[in-house]
Design a protein around this motif. Sequence first.
Motif, PDB file in Angstrom:
ATOM      1  N   GLU A   1       0.849  -1.193   0.000  1.00  0.00           N
ATOM      2  CA  GLU A   1       0.000   0.000   0.000  1.00  0.00           C
ATOM      3  C   GLU A   1       0.886   1.245   0.000  1.00  0.00           C
ATOM      4  OE1 GLU A   1      -2.723   2.600  -0.361  1.00  0.00           O
ATOM      5  OE2 GLU A   1      -3.242   0.481  -0.450  1.00  0.00           O
ATOM      6  N   ASP A   2       0.713   2.105  -1.013  1.00  0.00           N
ATOM      7  CA  ASP A   2       1.580   3.273  -1.147  1.00  0.00           C
ATOM      8  C   ASP A   2       0.940   4.575  -0.665  1.00  0.00           C
ATOM      9  OD1 ASP A   2      -0.304   3.599  -3.091  1.00  0.00           O
ATOM     10  OD2 ASP A   2       1.097   3.756  -4.774  1.00  0.00           O
ATOM     11  N   SER A   3      -0.227   4.485  -0.033  1.00  0.00           N
ATOM     12  CA  SER A   3      -0.865   5.695   0.477  1.00  0.00           C
ATOM     13  C   SER A   3      -0.122   6.197   1.710  1.00  0.00           C
ATOM     14  CB  SER A   3      -2.338   5.434   0.822  1.00  0.00           C
ATOM     15  OG  SER A   3      -2.447   4.476   1.849  1.00  0.00           O
ATOM     16  N   ALA A   4      -0.260   7.491   1.986  1.00  0.00           N
ATOM     17  CA  ALA A   4       0.415   8.087   3.137  1.00  0.00           C
ATOM     18  C   ALA A   4      -0.127   7.498   4.428  1.00  0.00           C
ATOM     19  CB  ALA A   4       0.219   9.595   3.124  1.00  0.00           C
ATOM     20  N   PHE A   5       0.710   7.470   5.441  1.00  0.00           N
ATOM     21  CA  PHE A   5       0.289   6.939   6.736  1.00  0.00           C
ATOM     22  C   PHE A   5       0.660   7.926   7.839  1.00  0.00           C
ATOM     23  CE2 PHE A   5       4.536   5.306   5.868  1.00  0.00           C
ATOM     24  CZ  PHE A   5       5.229   5.649   7.014  1.00  0.00           C
ATOM     25  N   ASN A   6       0.053   7.731   8.990  1.00  0.00           N
ATOM     26  CA  ASN A   6       0.383   8.510  10.191  1.00  0.00           C
ATOM     27  C   ASN A   6       1.025   7.593  11.223  1.00  0.00           C
ATOM     28  OD1 ASN A   6      -0.870  10.887   9.180  1.00  0.00           O
ATOM     29  ND2 ASN A   6      -2.862  10.123   9.853  1.00  0.00           N
ATOM     30  N   PHE A   7       1.620   8.212  12.244  1.00  0.00           N
ATOM     31  CA  PHE A   7       2.088   7.478  13.405  1.00  0.00           C
ATOM     32  C   PHE A   7       1.172   7.814  14.575  1.00  0.00           C
ATOM     33  CE2 PHE A   7       6.030   7.487  10.946  1.00  0.00           C
ATOM     34  CZ  PHE A   7       6.420   6.168  11.073  1.00  0.00           C
ATOM     35  N   GLU A   8       0.542   6.796  15.144  1.00  0.00           N
ATOM     36  CA  GLU A   8      -0.273   6.971  16.340  1.00  0.00           C
ATOM     37  C   GLU A   8       0.540   6.454  17.520  1.00  0.00           C
ATOM     38  OE1 GLU A   8      -4.722   6.186  16.480  1.00  0.00           O
ATOM     39  OE2 GLU A   8      -3.968   4.590  17.769  1.00  0.00           O
ATOM     40  N   ILE A   9       0.811   7.321  18.465  1.00  0.00           N
ATOM     41  CA  ILE A   9       1.715   6.985  19.569  1.00  0.00           C
ATOM     42  C   ILE A   9       1.012   7.142  20.910  1.00  0.00           C
ATOM     43  CG2 ILE A   9       3.840   7.653  20.769  1.00  0.00           C
ATOM     44  CD1 ILE A   9       4.988   8.521  18.099  1.00  0.00           C
ATOM     45  N   ILE A  10       1.078   6.102  21.725  1.00  0.00           N
ATOM     46  CA  ILE A  10       0.632   6.182  23.108  1.00  0.00           C
ATOM     47  C   ILE A  10       1.882   6.380  23.959  1.00  0.00           C
ATOM     48  CG2 ILE A  10      -0.602   5.060  24.999  1.00  0.00           C
ATOM     49  CD1 ILE A  10      -2.340   5.620  22.557  1.00  0.00           C
ATOM     50  N   ALA A  11       1.919   7.438  24.751  1.00  0.00           N
ATOM     51  CA  ALA A  11       3.107   7.730  25.558  1.00  0.00           C
ATOM     52  C   ALA A  11       2.710   8.182  26.954  1.00  0.00           C
ATOM     53  CB  ALA A  11       3.957   8.812  24.891  1.00  0.00           C
ATOM     54  N   GLU A  12       3.538   7.785  27.909  1.00  0.00           N
ATOM     55  CA  GLU A  12       3.399   8.313  29.272  1.00  0.00           C
ATOM     56  C   GLU A  12       4.303   9.532  29.371  1.00  0.00           C
ATOM     57  OE1 GLU A  12       3.296   6.545  33.768  1.00  0.00           O
ATOM     58  OE2 GLU A  12       5.062   6.087  32.565  1.00  0.00           O
ATOM     59  N   VAL A  13       3.736  10.662  29.779  1.00  0.00           N
ATOM     60  CA  VAL A  13       4.510  11.900  29.827  1.00  0.00           C
ATOM     61  C   VAL A  13       4.414  12.534  31.208  1.00  0.00           C
ATOM     62  CG1 VAL A  13       4.217  12.353  27.360  1.00  0.00           C
ATOM     63  CG2 VAL A  13       2.534  13.259  28.983  1.00  0.00           C
TER      64      VAL A  13
END
Length: 204
Positions: free
Chosen positions: A157-169
């Motif tokens: 799949e060559d469509s653009a993607f995002n990064f979904e990040i779960i983080a403790e801050v």
Amino acid sequence: MKLTVLDMMKSKNILVLLLLLSSFCFSQTKNEKEERILQKNFPEKTSLSVALIKLKSKRILFYKETNNTKISFETKFKFNKHRYSIEFSENGTLEDVEKTLKKKEIKKLLKNDLNKIETFFNKNYDKWSLKKVQKQYIFNAKTKQHIFINNILKNEEDSAFNFEIIAEVKEKKSYSLKEFLFDNKGNHLSTKNIATSSYGHVLY
């Protein structure tokens, strides 16, 4: 004490402002509830997609999710040593496909390509720790749903993607769990607080 018309208008404006602020804060909190369901309770429109997933993975879990504003359905499974989750709307329209990245993949990405993300966290928080990172592919409706899913599983799949990040801050001496969205260039798109009741299923 008598209130003038001007006083009443001021009070009304303040009330409206408070309601708007309250609504905004509420919308910025991820408060999802997840319920395990049987496949027969999944939307009929997903049948081709589910059939494809069954060819790729021996064990598929089905869920119904409710959050602040909508109902959706999700499948979770493992394929080629990666965890995947696929989300559909209430009527069965594909919304996105998410692939969980392994720790070594995350370190490589942050080191080589996505130092913007690391810079963002260092700039905005006293301490931070990544708990979960996913590649998120948004369905673009240019192809059929099951073909879109298959292309992602085959890494075609060559469509653009995002990064979904779960983080403790940590900020202001307080720790919290948040969900961050970045584009594939590392540009920050959004941040949501995660309600305590949602900790379990957003991490796994």
